[in-house]
Design a protein around this motif. Structure first.
Motif, mmCIF file in Angstrom:
data_model
loop_
_atom_site.group_PDB
_atom_site.id
_atom_site.type_symbol
_atom_site.label_atom_id
_atom_site.label_comp_id
_atom_site.label_asym_id
_atom_site.label_seq_id
_atom_site.Cartn_x
_atom_site.Cartn_y
_atom_site.Cartn_z
ATOM 1 N N ARG A 72 0.813 -1.213 0.000
ATOM 2 C CA ARG A 72 0.000 0.000 0.000
ATOM 3 C C ARG A 72 0.850 1.267 0.000
ATOM 4 N N GLU A 73 1.955 1.236 0.718
ATOM 5 C CA GLU A 73 2.797 2.428 0.772
ATOM 6 C C GLU A 73 3.375 2.750 -0.591
ATOM 7 N N ARG A 74 3.854 1.721 -1.281
ATOM 8 C CA ARG A 74 4.420 1.950 -2.609
ATOM 9 C C ARG A 74 3.350 2.410 -3.587
ATOM 10 N N GLU A 111 2.671 6.021 -2.910
ATOM 11 C CA GLU A 111 3.749 6.876 -3.419
ATOM 12 C C GLU A 111 3.627 7.076 -4.929
#
Length: 258
Positions: A123-125, A128
Motif C-alpha cells: 500500500r505504501e508503494r 507513493e
C-alpha cells in the motif's frame, strides 16, 4: 517518471489486419525505440487505430509479428502485455466516474505493486506512485473529487496519470492532447519529454501537426493501410506524399475519428 522498469522497444514486423475483404493494415513495419517519442499520423481511415489495436493486443494480426523488448507478444492478450510493461490510453476517455480522481490513478499503481510483489499489494508503494503521478499532471487539487465531475481535459490527464502510475516501459497514447487547454497541453508535453528522457518508449497517434512537430522525434505516416513515409519528424512532415495524404482537413486541430 522515475521507476520505469527498464528500456524496451516496441516493434511491428509486417503486420497485416483484415476485416472481411478489406485490408486495414497492409504489412506495416514500425519501431518505437526507448528514449524517443514516435508519432503515427495519417488521414481518417489510414489504419492507425487498427495498427494501435494490434500493438496493444485488442486485435490480433492476420499476419506479421509484434515484439516487446525483443519478445514476441503477437498472440498475448492485453493483460499479459500490461504485465510486460505496455500501457495504453484511449481516444475515448476511459475512467471510473464514481471513483475519486486519486482512486482512478491508484488502480494503475496497485497493478504495478501486484506485479512487483508476486500478486500482493504494497500500500505504501502504491500510495507513493499515485501521489507522484497526480503531481506530474497537477491533479492534487481535485484528487479527492469524483472523476465523473471533472471536465474532459482533467479526465484526459487522469487517464494518463493512471497509465504512468503502472510504471510502463512502453506507452501508447491515442490523441493525448484532445480536450486539453493550452496550459494542460504544455504540462503534457513537458511530462512526455521527461518520460522519453528517462528511457521510456512512447508511441502516439496525433492529428495536430504542430504538436507532432514540437514533440515527436520519429514519425510514421500512414495512408490506405500502409506506411508512406517514415523517419525524422521534419523530414516526414515536409514530404509531399505526407502533405497529400494528411493535408486539407487534417492540417488543424481535428479530433475526430481515424
Amino acid at each position: 517518471m522515475n521507476g520505469t522498469r527498464g528500456a524496451a522497444r516496441l516493434t511491428a514486423r509486417g503486420v497485416v489486419r483484415r476485416y472481411g475483404g478489406i485490408q486495414a493494415v497492409a504489412g506495416v513495419d514500425l519501431a518505437a525505440p526507448p528514449g524517443r517519442v514516435t508519432a503515427l499520423i495519417g488521414p481518417n481511415g489510414a489504419g492507425k487505430s487498427t495498427l494501435f489495436d494490434c500493438l496493444a493486443g485488442t486485435a490480433r494480426p492476420d499476419a506479421g509479428r509484434v515484439l516487446l523488448g525483443g519478445r514476441d507478444v503477437t498472440r498475448l492478450p492485453v493483460h499479459a502485455r500490461v504485465r510486460l510493461g505496455l500501457a495504453r490510453t484511449f481516444q475515448q476517455i476511459a475512467v471510473f466516474p464514481t471513483l475519486s480522481v486519486a482512486d482512478n490513478v491508484r488502480i494503475g499503481a496497485e497493478q504495478r505493486s501486484r506485479r512487483d510483489n508476486g500478486g500482493g499489494v504494497t500500500r505504501e508503494r502504491a500510495a507513493e506512485r499515485t501521489a507522484r503521478a497526480l503531481g506530474l499532471f497537477g491533479l492534487e487539487a481535485v484528487a479527492a473529487e469524483p472523476a465523473g465531475e471533472q471536465p474532459t481535459g482533467v479526465l484526459r490527464l487522469v487517464e494518463l496519470a493512471r497509465a504512468l502510475a503502472g510504471g510502463p516501459r512502453v506507452l501508447l497514447l491515442d490523441e493525448p492532447a484532445a480536450g486539453l487547454d493550452a496550459a494542460q497541453t504544455a504540462r503534457l508535453l513537458t511530462v512526455l519529454r521527461g518520460l522519453a528522457g528517462d528511457g521510456m518508449a512512447l508511441l502516439l497517434v496525433e492529428h495536430d501537426p504542430d504538436l507532432v512537430a514540437e514533440l515527436a522525434d520519429i514519425v510514421y505516416a500512414m495512408a490506405d493501410g500502409r506506411v508512406v513515409a517514415a523517419g525524422p519528424t521534419a523530414t516526414v512532415l515536409s514530404d509531399p506524399r505526407v502533405a497529400r495524404a494528411w493535408g486539407g482537413a487534417e492540417r488543424g486541430r481535428e479530433r475526430g475519428g481515424r
